[in-house]
Scaffold this active site. Structure first.
Site, PDB file in Angstrom:
ATOM      1  N   ASP A 137     -55.526 -11.525   5.071  1.00  0.00           N
ATOM      2  CA  ASP A 137     -55.138 -11.848   6.435  1.00  0.00           C
ATOM      3  C   ASP A 137     -56.319 -11.511   7.362  1.00  0.00           C
ATOM      4  O   ASP A 137     -57.260 -12.282   7.491  1.00  0.00           O
ATOM      5  CB  ASP A 137     -53.866 -11.051   6.737  1.00  0.00           C
ATOM      6  CG  ASP A 137     -53.247 -11.349   8.092  1.00  0.00           C
ATOM      7  OD1 ASP A 137     -53.550 -12.391   8.663  1.00  0.00           O
ATOM      8  OD2 ASP A 137     -52.450 -10.525   8.567  1.00  0.00           O
ATOM      9  N   LYS A 170     -59.052  -6.615   6.690  1.00  0.00           N
ATOM     10  CA  LYS A 170     -59.313  -5.190   6.897  1.00  0.00           C
ATOM     11  C   LYS A 170     -59.092  -4.366   5.619  1.00  0.00           C
ATOM     12  O   LYS A 170     -59.915  -3.515   5.259  1.00  0.00           O
ATOM     13  CB  LYS A 170     -58.386  -4.673   8.002  1.00  0.00           C
ATOM     14  CG  LYS A 170     -58.679  -3.271   8.489  1.00  0.00           C
ATOM     15  CD  LYS A 170     -57.757  -2.957   9.685  1.00  0.00           C
ATOM     16  CE  LYS A 170     -58.221  -1.791  10.514  1.00  0.00           C
ATOM     17  NZ  LYS A 170     -58.191  -0.501   9.901  1.00  0.00           N
TER      18      LYS A 170
HETATM   19  P1  IMP Z   1     -55.209  -7.648   5.865  1.00  0.00           P
HETATM   20  O1  IMP Z   1     -55.701  -6.243   5.659  1.00  0.00           O
HETATM   21  O2  IMP Z   1     -54.977  -7.953   7.321  1.00  0.00           O
HETATM   22  O3  IMP Z   1     -56.098  -8.681   5.209  1.00  0.00           O
HETATM   23  O4  IMP Z   1     -53.758  -7.764   5.236  1.00  0.00           O
HETATM   24  C1  IMP Z   1     -53.543  -7.455   3.945  1.00  0.00           C
HETATM   25  C2  IMP Z   1     -52.075  -7.250   3.597  1.00  0.00           C
HETATM   26  O5  IMP Z   1     -51.145  -7.472   4.668  1.00  0.00           O
HETATM   27  C3  IMP Z   1     -51.694  -8.253   2.535  1.00  0.00           C
HETATM   28  O6  IMP Z   1     -52.078  -7.811   1.250  1.00  0.00           O
HETATM   29  C4  IMP Z   1     -50.189  -8.324   2.704  1.00  0.00           C
HETATM   30  O7  IMP Z   1     -49.584  -7.298   1.937  1.00  0.00           O
HETATM   31  C5  IMP Z   1     -49.974  -8.100   4.185  1.00  0.00           C
HETATM   32  N1  IMP Z   1     -49.767  -9.414   4.846  1.00  0.00           N
HETATM   33  C6  IMP Z   1     -50.680 -10.135   5.523  1.00  0.00           C
HETATM   34  N2  IMP Z   1     -50.168 -11.286   5.985  1.00  0.00           N
HETATM   35  C7  IMP Z   1     -48.872 -11.312   5.573  1.00  0.00           C
HETATM   36  C8  IMP Z   1     -47.796 -12.278   5.722  1.00  0.00           C
HETATM   37  O8  IMP Z   1     -47.917 -13.360   6.329  1.00  0.00           O
HETATM   38  N3  IMP Z   1     -46.597 -11.936   5.151  1.00  0.00           N
HETATM   39  C9  IMP Z   1     -46.409 -10.759   4.482  1.00  0.00           C
HETATM   40  N4  IMP Z   1     -47.391  -9.859   4.282  1.00  0.00           N
HETATM   41  C10 IMP Z   1     -48.615 -10.118   4.840  1.00  0.00           C
END
Ligand code: IMP
Ligand code: MG
Length: 181
Positions: free
Chosen positions: A106, A109
């Site tokens: 997403d 991070k």
């Molecule tokens: P990041 O650190 O923002 O890249 O997010 C990583 C984690 O957030 C992912 O491994 C998911 O577990 C959770 N996540 C991000 N987007 C979604 C979504 O649309 N639905 C559910 N979980 C999400």
């Protein structure tokens, strides 16, 4: 596929079970070709990636290992800020081909903060495989080597992804319904 309601939110069908499974079969074929003879170690990130990891790994025909890790964030020192570390990583990664399995990248991070710990062990190669990526949400540069689907910046549910702990069991992926829809 009917819509799904969890608490106050409505989720509408987005990716069918068949489409997800077809794409995973293709990803596995690519990995089978690219990583033949390397005996890669797959590291699946819990909780979200458990279903993707199981379905992808089932289609691998090369020699490969898999391990499941959980990322936990804690407050470090003032200079390090908040830190992400893994639990359950017992393998020695030195000189290994390591393939991270994520459900979704997403903002980036989580991986941005965790990958230095993997690199610290000097794997021979470090590859990222993610079922889903939201490029428009990216705040940290993460290169996904093997990607299932590039998706818009909207909240998704199902196939391992949860809303408030629920919905992980759905075999297809749903998208949060906008108020105006
Ligand atoms: P990041 O650190 O923002 O890249 O997010 C990583 C984690 O957030 C992912 O491994 C998911 O577990 C959770 N996540 C991000 N987007 C979604 C979504 O649309 N639905 C559910 N979980 C999400
Ligand atoms: Mg996750």
């Amino acid at each position: 596929m009917p819509s799904i309601q969890i608490h106050d939110k409505i989720f509408v069908p987005y990716l069918s079970q068949q489409l997800i499974q077809q794409r995973i079969t293709q990803l596995a074929q690519q990995l089978n070709q690219d990583l033949q003879g390397e005996r890669p170690l797959f590291l699946a990130i819990l909780n979200g990636a458990f279903m993707f990891a199981a379905d992808l790994f089932r289609h691998l025909t090369i020699e490969a290992e898999i391990s499941f890790i959980k990322l936990v964030s804690y407050k470090g020192t003032r200079s390090t800020g908040h830190v992400i570390t893994s639990i359950g990583l017992d393998e020695d990664l030195y000189n290994r081909t390591v393939v991270i399995l994520e459900d979704i990248v997403d903002t980036g991070k989580t991986l941005h903060e965790f990958l230095p710990q993997i690199r610290h062990q000097h794997p021979k190669r470090l590859l990222i495989t993610a079922l889903l990526s939201k490029p428009d949400a990216r705040q940290y540069p993460i290169h996904v080597d093997y990607l299932g689907f590039s998706v818009p910046n909207r909240f998704l549910l199902g196939y391992g992804l949860d809303y408030d702990g629920l919905g992980r069991n759905l075999p297809e992926i749903y998208q949060l319904k906008n108020a105006e829809e």
